[in-house]
Design a protein around this motif. Structure first.
Motif, PDB file in Angstrom:
ATOM      1  N   ASN A 142      -0.387  -2.427   3.698  1.00  0.00           N
ATOM      2  CA  ASN A 142       0.864  -3.078   4.090  1.00  0.00           C
ATOM      3  C   ASN A 142       1.003  -4.430   3.407  1.00  0.00           C
ATOM      4  OD1 ASN A 142       1.734  -1.073   6.080  1.00  0.00           O
ATOM      5  ND2 ASN A 142      -0.021  -1.775   7.275  1.00  0.00           N
ATOM      6  N   GLU A 143       2.234  -4.755   3.055  1.00  0.00           N
ATOM      7  CA  GLU A 143       2.549  -6.018   2.406  1.00  0.00           C
ATOM      8  C   GLU A 143       3.451  -6.830   3.328  1.00  0.00           C
ATOM      9  OE1 GLU A 143       4.318  -6.700  -1.930  1.00  0.00           O
ATOM     10  OE2 GLU A 143       5.894  -6.340  -0.455  1.00  0.00           O
ATOM     11  N   TYR A 144       3.163  -8.152   3.427  1.00  0.00           N
ATOM     12  CA  TYR A 144       3.952  -9.029   4.273  1.00  0.00           C
ATOM     13  C   TYR A 144       4.490 -10.188   3.447  1.00  0.00           C
ATOM     14  CZ  TYR A 144       1.712  -6.476   8.036  1.00  0.00           C
ATOM     15  OH  TYR A 144       1.275  -5.481   8.866  1.00  0.00           O
ATOM     16  N   SER A 145       5.801 -10.414   3.546  1.00  0.00           N
ATOM     17  CA  SER A 145       6.463 -11.501   2.836  1.00  0.00           C
ATOM     18  C   SER A 145       7.137 -12.420   3.841  1.00  0.00           C
ATOM     19  CB  SER A 145       7.520 -10.952   1.865  1.00  0.00           C
ATOM     20  OG  SER A 145       6.951 -10.016   0.976  1.00  0.00           O
ATOM     21  N   TYR A 146       7.153 -13.720   3.527  1.00  0.00           N
ATOM     22  CA  TYR A 146       7.783 -14.683   4.432  1.00  0.00           C
ATOM     23  C   TYR A 146       9.050 -15.255   3.816  1.00  0.00           C
ATOM     24  CZ  TYR A 146       8.441 -18.427   7.775  1.00  0.00           C
ATOM     25  OH  TYR A 146       8.970 -19.250   8.733  1.00  0.00           O
ATOM     26  N   SER A 147      10.154 -15.171   4.579  1.00  0.00           N
ATOM     27  CA  SER A 147      11.409 -15.813   4.206  1.00  0.00           C
ATOM     28  C   SER A 147      12.170 -16.123   5.486  1.00  0.00           C
ATOM     29  CB  SER A 147      12.250 -14.910   3.288  1.00  0.00           C
ATOM     30  OG  SER A 147      13.460 -15.550   2.938  1.00  0.00           O
ATOM     31  N   GLY A 148      11.788 -17.203   6.133  1.00  0.00           N
ATOM     32  CA  GLY A 148      12.346 -17.539   7.436  1.00  0.00           C
ATOM     33  C   GLY A 148      11.731 -16.740   8.564  1.00  0.00           C
ATOM     34  N   GLY A 149      10.960 -15.748   8.229  1.00  0.00           N
ATOM     35  CA  GLY A 149      10.269 -14.862   9.150  1.00  0.00           C
ATOM     36  C   GLY A 149       9.464 -13.885   8.318  1.00  0.00           C
ATOM     37  N   TRP A 150       8.566 -13.175   8.958  1.00  0.00           N
ATOM     38  CA  TRP A 150       7.697 -12.254   8.226  1.00  0.00           C
ATOM     39  C   TRP A 150       8.316 -10.861   8.176  1.00  0.00           C
ATOM     40  CZ3 TRP A 150       3.561 -13.594   5.405  1.00  0.00           C
ATOM     41  CH2 TRP A 150       3.027 -14.862   5.615  1.00  0.00           C
ATOM     42  N   THR A 151       8.308 -10.270   6.993  1.00  0.00           N
ATOM     43  CA  THR A 151       8.809  -8.911   6.784  1.00  0.00           C
ATOM     44  C   THR A 151       7.669  -8.029   6.310  1.00  0.00           C
ATOM     45  OG1 THR A 151      11.000  -9.729   6.171  1.00  0.00           O
ATOM     46  CG2 THR A 151      10.457  -7.468   5.545  1.00  0.00           C
ATOM     47  N   LYS A 152       7.540  -6.881   6.936  1.00  0.00           N
ATOM     48  CA  LYS A 152       6.481  -5.937   6.575  1.00  0.00           C
ATOM     49  C   LYS A 152       7.029  -4.836   5.681  1.00  0.00           C
ATOM     50  CE  LYS A 152       3.934  -2.120   8.675  1.00  0.00           C
ATOM     51  NZ  LYS A 152       3.679  -1.410   9.942  1.00  0.00           N
ATOM     52  N   THR A 153       6.290  -4.503   4.644  1.00  0.00           N
ATOM     53  CA  THR A 153       6.632  -3.383   3.767  1.00  0.00           C
ATOM     54  C   THR A 153       5.419  -2.475   3.660  1.00  0.00           C
ATOM     55  OG1 THR A 153       8.102  -4.772   2.454  1.00  0.00           O
ATOM     56  CG2 THR A 153       7.386  -2.712   1.462  1.00  0.00           C
ATOM     57  N   SER A 154       5.593  -1.211   4.046  1.00  0.00           N
ATOM     58  CA  SER A 154       4.550  -0.221   3.783  1.00  0.00           C
ATOM     59  C   SER A 154       4.720   0.207   2.328  1.00  0.00           C
ATOM     60  CB  SER A 154       4.691   0.990   4.717  1.00  0.00           C
ATOM     61  OG  SER A 154       4.383   0.623   6.038  1.00  0.00           O
ATOM     62  N   MET A 155       3.810  -0.220   1.499  1.00  0.00           N
ATOM     63  CA  MET A 155       3.990  -0.112   0.061  1.00  0.00           C
ATOM     64  C   MET A 155       4.129   1.330  -0.409  1.00  0.00           C
ATOM     65  SD  MET A 155       1.170  -3.020  -0.752  1.00  0.00           S
ATOM     66  CE  MET A 155       0.639  -2.199  -2.222  1.00  0.00           C
ATOM     67  N   VAL A 156       5.156   1.587  -1.196  1.00  0.00           N
ATOM     68  CA  VAL A 156       5.367   2.908  -1.782  1.00  0.00           C
ATOM     69  C   VAL A 156       4.237   3.198  -2.765  1.00  0.00           C
ATOM     70  CG1 VAL A 156       6.929   4.317  -3.165  1.00  0.00           C
ATOM     71  CG2 VAL A 156       7.852   2.701  -1.512  1.00  0.00           C
ATOM     72  N   ASN A 157       3.780   4.448  -2.752  1.00  0.00           N
ATOM     73  CA  ASN A 157       2.669   4.926  -3.579  1.00  0.00           C
ATOM     74  C   ASN A 157       1.307   4.613  -2.979  1.00  0.00           C
ATOM     75  OD1 ASN A 157       3.848   6.441  -5.512  1.00  0.00           O
ATOM     76  ND2 ASN A 157       3.673   4.968  -7.164  1.00  0.00           N
ATOM     77  N   THR A 158       1.275   3.995  -1.811  1.00  0.00           N
ATOM     78  CA  THR A 158      -0.008   3.865  -1.127  1.00  0.00           C
ATOM     79  C   THR A 158      -0.129   5.059  -0.185  1.00  0.00           C
ATOM     80  OG1 THR A 158       1.023   2.462   0.538  1.00  0.00           O
ATOM     81  CG2 THR A 158      -0.087   1.355  -1.277  1.00  0.00           C
ATOM     82  N   ASP A 159      -0.332   6.219  -0.794  1.00  0.00           N
ATOM     83  CA  ASP A 159      -0.276   7.473  -0.058  1.00  0.00           C
ATOM     84  C   ASP A 159      -1.627   7.854   0.540  1.00  0.00           C
ATOM     85  OD1 ASP A 159      -1.446   7.825  -2.495  1.00  0.00           O
ATOM     86  OD2 ASP A 159      -0.293   9.586  -3.073  1.00  0.00           O
ATOM     87  N   LEU A 160      -2.420   6.855   0.943  1.00  0.00           N
ATOM     88  CA  LEU A 160      -3.707   7.147   1.555  1.00  0.00           C
ATOM     89  C   LEU A 160      -3.520   7.876   2.881  1.00  0.00           C
ATOM     90  CD1 LEU A 160      -5.360   3.670   0.900  1.00  0.00           C
ATOM     91  CD2 LEU A 160      -5.612   5.752  -0.452  1.00  0.00           C
ATOM     92  N   PHE A 161      -2.446   7.513   3.596  1.00  0.00           N
ATOM     93  CA  PHE A 161      -2.168   8.147   4.882  1.00  0.00           C
ATOM     94  C   PHE A 161      -1.971   9.651   4.702  1.00  0.00           C
ATOM     95  CE2 PHE A 161       0.798   9.596   8.174  1.00  0.00           C
ATOM     96  CZ  PHE A 161       0.110   9.215   9.315  1.00  0.00           C
ATOM     97  N   ALA A 162      -1.173  10.014   3.701  1.00  0.00           N
ATOM     98  CA  ALA A 162      -0.891  11.432   3.448  1.00  0.00           C
ATOM     99  C   ALA A 162      -2.151  12.183   3.034  1.00  0.00           C
ATOM    100  CB  ALA A 162       0.183  11.566   2.371  1.00  0.00           C
TER     101      ALA A 162
END
Length: 297
Positions: A142-162
């Motif tokens: 997971n990737e987290y970016s801050y811009s007035g608050g934290w936003t989470k992105t489940s990174m595309v192509n990180t298909d470890l879950f699958a």
């Protein structure tokens, strides 16, 4: 080698980081432990003193697995970040006016232990932008970016879950020595996976760097740091087979080298000039309570 007892944190220590946590230019040591505490160690006049800067309560009373220090909000202010066994990560900062520490729950990762936490310019933005990256037992990066608050992105192509592959640790650095920052994830299938991001995109290019050992051995830790060639970067991983491995980029592929076995599994590794002799060393903290040193000649 001499050892100094810096003092107790009151529980099992999970992870340690060194950084400018108070934004005063002074380096201090920060330790996350199994009692939901973050402790700061400060050295003055030959004596170490320690202070608890945060204790989790209620739903946040969890084992803190990982800690790192950095400018996560890209506002020139360093903060302390910790990841818990409850799948959450926390941001702690020092108020220079009130001389107090404040902690906030940043967001939930979606479940599971956080087994890896790293910060850096993972998207290789032209104007370097720090983001936080976590991996854990939800089998995602997971990737987290801050811009007035934290936003989470489940990174595309990180298909470890699958693929039902569980990530154990995550590192970031220019592993190919081309100036491009990449993420490296050590997993329970003995493989190390590389993810390359680019400006403005959440799609990361994935490369399997290879299996570091035979059989069904799990991986435990990863370190991206100076390797066998001065001024170049390698990736170091430790394995359930009690061996430590180095991966280095050789023009078109990663070459994997077995650095040898220790008496027990190594939980964490750190690369650096521990002897202050100008040589490259790798240090591993073993389950047998020994510290191991690897040196390349």
């Amino acid at each position: 080698w001499s050892f100094v007892d810096m003092g107790s944190t009151g529980a099992l220590n999970s992870d340690v980081a060194i950084g400018n946590g108070k934004n005063d230019g002074k380096m201090r040591v920060y330790v996350a432990n199994s009692n939901a505490r973050v402790r700061e160690f400060d050295y003055n006049s030959g004596v170490w003193t320690s202070t608890t800067i945060w204790t989790g309560t209620g739903d946040d009373n969890t084992i803190l697995r990982k800690v790192c220090i950095g400018d996560g909000r890209n506002d020139a202010t360093y903060r302390v970040y910790t990841g818990g066994a409850n799948g959450r990560f926390y941001e702690t900062w020092y108020n220079t006016v009130s001389s107090t520490w404040t902690t906030s729950l940043t967001t939930a990762t979606g479940g599971g232990n956080i087994t890896g936490l790293v910060m850096g310019n993972g998207r290789n933005d032209v104007a370097p932008t720090n983001r936080l990256y976590t991996c854990g037992s939800d089998d995602r990066v997971n990737e987290y970016s801050y811009s007035g608050g934290w936003t989470k992105t489940s990174m595309v192509n990180t298909d470890l879950f699958a693929l039902t592959i569980s990530p154990r640790a995550i590192g970031l650095g220019a592993g190919r020595n081309d100036g491009v920052q990449r993420l490296y994830v050590a997993c329970n299938d003995r493989h190390v996976y590389e993810y390359t991001g680019s400006t403005g995109l959440t799609v990361y290019t994935k490369v399997d760097c290879g299996a570091v050992s035979s059989g069904t051995n799990d991986l435990y830790s990863i370190e991206v740091g100076e390797g066998r060639i001065a001024g170049t970067t390698s990736i170091f991983v430790t394995c359930q087979d009690k061996h430590t491995y180095e991966l280095y980029w050789n023009t078109s592929a990663y070459v994997i080298t077995d650095l040898g076995a220790t008496n027990d599994i190594v939980n964490e590794t750190f690369a650096g000039d521990g002897r202050n002799d100008g040589d490259r060393h790798l240090y591993g903290a073993g389950k047998d309570n020994y510290l191991y040193e690897f040196t390349y000649y």
